[in-house]
Design an enzyme around this catalytic site. Structure first.
Site, short mmCIF file in Angstrom:
data_model
loop_
_atom_site.label_atom_id
_atom_site.label_comp_id
_atom_site.label_asym_id
_atom_site.label_seq_id
_atom_site.Cartn_x
_atom_site.Cartn_y
_atom_site.Cartn_z
N SER A 147 4.33 7.30 3.93
CA SER A 147 3.09 7.03 3.99
C SER A 147 2.71 6.34 5.31
O SER A 147 3.54 6.04 6.15
CB SER A 147 2.52 6.39 2.97
OG SER A 147 2.98 5.05 3.15
N LYS A 148 1.49 6.30 5.67
CA LYS A 148 1.11 5.47 6.97
C LYS A 148 1.91 4.05 6.95
O LYS A 148 1.82 3.80 8.25
CB LYS A 148 -0.54 5.38 6.89
CG LYS A 148 -1.44 6.42 7.33
CD LYS A 148 -2.39 5.92 8.23
CE LYS A 148 -3.09 6.89 9.14
NZ LYS A 148 -3.71 8.18 8.63
N ARG A 149 1.98 3.58 6.07
CA ARG A 149 2.80 2.34 6.22
C ARG A 149 4.02 2.46 6.87
O ARG A 149 4.67 1.28 7.41
CB ARG A 149 2.87 1.65 4.84
CG ARG A 149 1.94 0.59 4.21
CD ARG A 149 2.16 0.23 2.87
NE ARG A 149 1.78 1.32 2.01
CZ ARG A 149 2.82 1.65 1.08
NH1 ARG A 149 3.86 1.27 0.96
NH2 ARG A 149 2.63 2.57 0.38
N GLY A 183 4.87 4.15 9.40
CA GLY A 183 4.53 4.42 10.75
C GLY A 183 3.90 5.60 10.93
O GLY A 183 2.99 6.02 10.07
#
Ligand code: GLU
Length: 458
Positions: free
Chosen positions: A229-231, A233
């Site tokens: 996920s975006k977390r 990177g």
């Protein structure tokens, strides 16, 4: 083979890998690869995302063999097929509002088939259309080319919605009509679509269409084993383009993420086309490892001709490097790229290093300075300046000879001189060889920076 992205966001890494696998599968089997933009979810689809997805695919050189298909342009056809199902009694109107369903069934509960048999002909108001799962269906069974046999029991399947209350058919419906009409014989997509596949198989049967072969790719996982996920990177392809990854390196990396051929890591595109089969795709999720991508990108950078890299920086990344570093002629710039590409992992990193060398740095790293600048440093650098000044040919080998022989005479180890020279030229000690730095900068600029460094030491 087809890749069918929804323009509800930028193309992400998982979508790109599905596109690559479809493309490779098509090339390997002399098939046709098509791109179809699935924009029937009007609320979430935008032209901006559509353009961005097409840009990302074009950057990766994944080009459709047929004109680009836009799903919304087949709306009339979708509606016609919807009517066919209604007429055949294989679908029905459902007047139960969302609120009513929630009150009656609670959250996330299967539809109770309330409108399936009741006579709704006198009802007015809005309705959705649901697929009537045939009574004889006890389970849905299919063979996935990656995961083997998959069986889903009837009690997992309800009469699902195939058209919204505004009359527009939903993804699971249109994708079947389009895939069948476009004679797609292999559907290769992410494992998150398994639930959709079950519904789609029922629709294939209802229309008596020939089913494609199904292949569901395992998920791409984050380093902690969860869904990427975006977390974790960058997840959108555009961010990799902007950060200076080469498309072929990203392609090589993503293919190996889930597919293997012995333990070979580096493949040309031609090799991949020759070797790619779905048998090589693993069943379990693959962890996205940015360090490995960085390593692979470094390998590709080193293997790419410097003139081609410069052209890529200017035309694809749109960084006008020659104009920006205009006191260097093209030849020096190319030599600088050749030297720096040996040690960088992304083109943005390379550009930053070239800019630093070109401009120099007004600030010298204090810690490094404490470490490398001693009482006699000014004296030695001052003497070196005079020796370098007398060089009539500014050549990296001659500069090297001059500096090493000075160190010998002065009983100094090379770093005692080389590190302060680096600090003088670029403010840090992280760089290619000091002889190359001096050579690339040219005599005047090198001496200017060295002199002002000596002055700063007082
Ligand atoms: N439009 C779907 C998505 O972007 C594609 C699913 C499919 O490949 O059938 O997830």
């Amino acid at each position: 083979m087809r890749f069918a992205p929804s323009p509800t966001g930028n193309l992400h890494i998982g979508g790109l890998r599905a596109a690559i696998f479809n493309w490779l599968f098509a090339r390997h089997n002399n098939g046709t690869f098509i791109i179809r933009i699935e924009d029937t979810d009007k609320e979430r689809s935008t032209k901006k995302f559509q353009d961005s997805i097409i840009d990302s695919l074009a950057w990766m050189q994944l080009v459709s063999d047929e004109p680009l298909y836009i799903q919304s342009s087949f709306e009339d056809k979708h509606k016609k097929y919807l009517q066919k199902l209604l007429i055949a009694g294989k679908a029905y109107k459902c007047y139960c509002s969302e609120l009513e369903l929630q009150n009656r069934l609670g959250e996330n509960c299967r539809y109770d088939q309330c409108c399936r048999e009741r006579d709704c002909s006198s009802f007015v108001g809005s309705y959705v259309i649901r697929f009537k799962v045939p009574d004889h269906i006890k389970q849905v069974k299919f063979t996935d080319l990656i995961r083997g046999e998959i069986v889903i029991d009837r009690d997992q399947i309800d009469d699902f919605i195939i058209a919204r209350s505004d009359g527009s058919p939903v993804y699971n419906f249109v994708v079947v009509v389009d895939d069948a009409e476009m004679r797609i014989n292999y559907v290769i997509r992410g494992e998150e679509h398994l639930g959709n596949t079950v519904k789609q198989i029922l629709l294939y049967d209802a229309f008596e269409f020939t089913q494609p072969e199904w292949a569901h790719l395992p998920l791409i996982l984050s380093p902690d084993g969860g869904k990427l996920s975006k977390r974790d990177g960058a997840v959108s392809v555009i961010e990799y383009k902007d950060a200076g990854y080469l498309p072929d390196a990203l392609l090589n990396y993503l293919v190996r993420l889930g597919w293997s051929y012995g333990d070979q890591e580096i493949f040309t595109k031609e090799e991949l086309i020759k070797l790619f089969t779905l048998e090589g795709v693993g069943k379990s999720g693959a962890i996205f490892d940015i360090e490995k991508l960085n390593w692979l990108n470094g390998v590709y950078l080193r293997d790419t001709d410097s003139a081609a890299l410069l052209d890529y920086i200017e035309t694809t990344m749109k960084v006008p490097l020659q104009q920006e570093l205009n006191t260097w002629n093209r030849d020096i710039l190319l030599q600088a790229i050749t030297i720096y590409k040996e040690r960088t992992r992304t083109l943005c990193g390379l550009i930053d290093e070239l800019r630093l060398l070109y401009k120099g740095s007004i600030v010298v790293d204090a810690q490094l300075s404490d470490k490398w600048v001693v009482h006699e440093t000014a004296l030695h650098i001052g003497r070196l300046v005079n020796l370098l000044e007398s060089l009539s040919l500014w050549d990296a080998d001659l500069i090297k000879e001059l500096i090493t022989s000075y160190c010998k005479q002065a009983h100094l180890k090379l770093p005692a001189v080389a590190q302060p020279v680096r600090l003088a030229l670029i403010g840090t000690t992280e760089s290619p060889s000091v002889f190359q730095l001096l050579f690339l900068l040219g005599k005047n600029e090198s001496l200017k920076r060295l002199r002002s460094f000596v002055e700063s030491l007082g």
